[in-house]
Design a protein around this motif. Structure first.
Motif, PDB file in Angstrom:
ATOM      1  N   UNK A   1      39.316  25.150  30.459  1.00 51.28           N
ATOM      2  CA  UNK A   1      38.794  25.510  29.141  1.00 51.28           C
ATOM      3  C   UNK A   1      39.714  26.546  28.533  1.00 51.28           C
ATOM      4  N   UNK A   2      39.599  26.727  27.232  1.00 54.53           N
ATOM      5  CA  UNK A   2      40.457  27.696  26.541  1.00 54.53           C
ATOM      6  C   UNK A   2      39.608  28.702  25.794  1.00 54.53           C
TER       7      UNK A   2
ATOM      8  N   UNK B   1      49.742  24.246  30.450  1.00 54.54           N
ATOM      9  CA  UNK B   1      48.296  24.483  30.477  1.00 54.54           C
ATOM     10  C   UNK B   1      47.528  23.209  30.821  1.00 54.54           C
ATOM     11  N   UNK B   2      47.927  22.090  30.204  1.00 59.18           N
ATOM     12  CA  UNK B   2      47.137  20.864  30.312  1.00 59.18           C
ATOM     13  C   UNK B   2      47.360  20.104  31.608  1.00 59.18           C
ATOM     14  N   UNK B   3      48.570  20.152  32.157  1.00 58.18           N
ATOM     15  CA  UNK B   3      48.875  19.228  33.251  1.00 58.18           C
ATOM     16  C   UNK B   3      49.332  19.880  34.547  1.00 58.18           C
ATOM     17  N   UNK B   4      49.797  21.111  34.498  1.00 62.56           N
ATOM     18  CA  UNK B   4      50.443  21.675  35.682  1.00 62.56           C
ATOM     19  C   UNK B   4      49.729  22.882  36.277  1.00 62.56           C
ATOM     20  N   UNK B   5      49.308  23.808  35.427  1.00 61.63           N
ATOM     21  CA  UNK B   5      48.879  25.115  35.911  1.00 61.63           C
ATOM     22  C   UNK B   5      47.530  25.045  36.625  1.00 61.63           C
ATOM     23  N   UNK B   6      47.447  25.495  37.878  1.00 66.16           N
ATOM     24  CA  UNK B   6      46.165  25.495  38.592  1.00 66.16           C
ATOM     25  C   UNK B   6      45.321  26.727  38.303  1.00 66.16           C
TER      26      UNK B   6
ATOM     27  N   UNK C   1      42.846  33.353  34.941  1.00 66.49           N
ATOM     28  CA  UNK C   1      42.708  33.278  33.480  1.00 66.49           C
ATOM     29  C   UNK C   1      44.074  33.190  32.799  1.00 66.49           C
ATOM     30  N   UNK C   2      44.867  32.199  33.183  1.00 63.12           N
ATOM     31  CA  UNK C   2      46.251  32.099  32.728  1.00 63.12           C
ATOM     32  C   UNK C   2      46.379  31.046  31.634  1.00 63.12           C
ATOM     33  N   UNK C   3      46.862  31.456  30.471  1.00 62.06           N
ATOM     34  CA  UNK C   3      47.156  30.546  29.360  1.00 62.06           C
ATOM     35  C   UNK C   3      48.562  30.877  28.857  1.00 62.06           C
ATOM     36  N   UNK C   4      49.551  30.266  29.485  1.00 58.98           N
ATOM     37  CA  UNK C   4      50.956  30.586  29.196  1.00 58.98           C
ATOM     38  C   UNK C   4      51.316  30.332  27.734  1.00 58.98           C
ATOM     39  N   UNK C   5      50.986  29.170  27.147  1.00 61.28           N
ATOM     40  CA  UNK C   5      51.393  28.943  25.745  1.00 61.28           C
ATOM     41  C   UNK C   5      50.809  29.973  24.784  1.00 61.28           C
ATOM     42  N   UNK C   6      49.549  30.325  24.973  1.00 64.26           N
ATOM     43  CA  UNK C   6      48.952  31.288  24.053  1.00 64.26           C
ATOM     44  C   UNK C   6      49.475  32.700  24.289  1.00 64.26           C
ATOM     45  N   UNK C   7      49.962  32.985  25.486  1.00 60.76           N
ATOM     46  CA  UNK C   7      50.636  34.258  25.720  1.00 60.76           C
ATOM     47  C   UNK C   7      51.972  34.291  24.980  1.00 60.76           C
ATOM     48  N   UNK C   8      52.703  33.171  24.996  1.00 59.60           N
ATOM     49  CA  UNK C   8      53.948  33.087  24.236  1.00 59.60           C
ATOM     50  C   UNK C   8      53.671  33.242  22.739  1.00 59.60           C
ATOM     51  N   UNK C   9      52.577  32.645  22.287  1.00 60.55           N
ATOM     52  CA  UNK C   9      52.181  32.773  20.888  1.00 60.55           C
ATOM     53  C   UNK C   9      51.862  34.231  20.546  1.00 60.55           C
TER      54      UNK C   9
END
Length: 447
Positions: free
Chosen positions: A10-11, A88-93, A101-109
């Motif tokens: 979830x996001x 986020x969608x396919x790789x990160x466990x 609570x890791x959301x790499x793309x939104x951290x880059x954003x």
């Protein structure tokens, strides 16, 4: 099933209106927390160039750990992110609800939003992001615009590279003389009242690309939908804001979301479904906007009513059945599943769509093309984009003749350039901008 969590990912909404979101010390602490987890996992090493850059930084650090990596070096990791969402969608466990609570793309954003707030967005990038303005201006003299932007133009492209930072070899989108919305006003296809899907009504959100660059996608979509009984209208209140998102201008995206949601609201109230013609824009309407404006009921209603184009046609096929009349497709087709199609978490709808055509021989490539929207046009990124997309180009080039298509038309052109770089004597597959055009051809609705 994901390692580390038994629940569906979830996001969380973006806290972009919270002052802490822009606190540089708190951002740096979060970057170090997330990067340390990524360094310990390294599952995403082959997704894009962000992760190799991060891991190289760590490996070259004095301690070979993140604690001796300089914070100012993080920017190169951020700059390589295309916001494709595949990590986020396919790789990160470790995405939510995992306690990491890791959301790499939104951290880059978030990093880009802090940069934009502190330094502003560079003038050239701001102007390139004005896709509606640029499309309208180019439509006044499309032949001139297309001549100036052609990759073979040795006069103008070096100037564009120097002044706008656009790599001289990158294939830039062409412009149409008449927008999709104007074409739709001039002629609406006759709706097949005998079709199983008769009674459906939909409004096509034109998107900048289909409206100004390739209206053929929208024409094919309307023709196929009309054949299947769906009455359509075409609207384009404004750009979805994806170029602004890439720059960290979240407030600008919020303004776009509110404006488009308000414009499409009356159509939804009248019973129309909303169909986005390109996957990046569908992703914005369905997922990104509700995370940016989580309390806006109009945005939430629009998200619930929105379909990706391939998703909508497959829905008709499943629920009512397609109208008869599809001719067999004798030539093979390679379909690239775009990252922003995959990020919608809807399955391989483009492949399902093409396999509705009798005798269709479809080869699916489910890997990043490397383009990443406007990112891949940039001088500093184009060669990296080709490198990331090289496995896709190799796989597509194995098919001699036939067709190559992607639901992301920019990705398709980029893959085509990758195949050209590979060389070889075998005939290359012909590029088709969107799978719906192959469906339209099978129906005999267009050449």
């Amino acid at each position: 099933m994901r390692e580390g969590s038994l629940e569906a990912p979830t996001r969380h909404p973006l806290a972009w209106q919270d002052p802490d979101f822009y606190d540089e010390a708190k951002l740096d602490a979060e970057m170090r927390r997330v990067f340390d987890i990524c360094h310990g996992c390294r599952r995403c090493f082959n997704l894009c160039d962000s992760f190799p850059r991060l891991f190289d930084l760590v490996d070259a650090a004095p301690s070979e750990e993140l604690d001796t990596v300089r914070s100012e070096d993080f920017k190169q990791v951020v700059d390589a992110c295309t916001l494709c969402d595949m990590c986020f969608m396919t790789k990160c466990p470790y995405v939510p609800p995992h306690n990491f609570n890791l959301d790499f793309p939104h951290l880059m954003l978030r990093y880009r939003a802090v940069e934009a707030k502190k330094h502003g967005v560079p003038l050239v990038d701001r102007e390139l992001a004005k896709t509606d303005r640029n499309g309208k201006l180019a439509a006044l003299a499309p032949a001139v615009a297309n001549w100036a932007s052609d990759a073979g133009n040795g006069l103008t492209r070096p100037l564009l590279e120097k002044r706008a930072g656009l790599h001289r070899e990158a294939a830039l989108p062409k412009y149409a003389g008449t927008s999709l919305t104007a074409q739709a006003r001039a002629q609406a296809p006759a709706v097949n009242e005998a079709a199983p899907g008769f009674g459906r009504r939909a409004v096509l959100y034109a998107t900048c690309f289909a409206n100004y660059n390739d209206p053929g996608i929208g024409r094919a979509a309307r023709a196929v939908l009309a054949k299947n009984g769906v009455a359509t209208e075409v609207v384009h209140p404004r750009c979805c804001g994806m170029p602004l998102l890439e720059q960290g201008d979240i407030a600008g995206v919020a303004r776009a979301a509110a404006e488009v949601a308000a414009a499409l609201g009356p159509w939804i109230e009248e019973g129309h479904d909303v169909i986005a013609l390109t996957p990046s824009c569908a992703l914005m309407l369905k997922f990104e906007w509700p995370l940016i404006l989580p309390q806006d009921p109009a945005v939430a209603r629009l998200a619930r009513a929105t379909f990706d184009l391939s998703e909508y046609l497959v829905d008709i096929a499943r629920k009512e059945g397609l109208a008869p009349g599809l001719a067999p497709m004798t030539e093979p087709v390679t379909l690239h599943i775009a990252c922003h199609s995959r990020a919608q978490n809807m399955g391989q709808k483009g492949a399902e769509l093409l396999r509705l055509i009798p005798e269709a021989k479809v080869t699916v490539v489910e890997r990043c093309s490397g383009h990443g929207g406007s990112w891949g046009f940039k001088k500093r990124n184009f060669e990296v984009a080709l490198k990331v997309g090289k496995p896709v180009a190799r796989q597509a080039a194995k098919q001699a003749g036939g067709y190559l298509t992607s639901e992301c038309p920019l990705a398709g052109v980029h893959i085509g350039q990758g195949m050209e770089k590979l060389g070889g004597e075998a005939p290359k597959p012909a590029l088709v901008a969107h799978p719906v055009q192959l469906l339209a051809r099978a129906y005999g609705l267009m050449e």
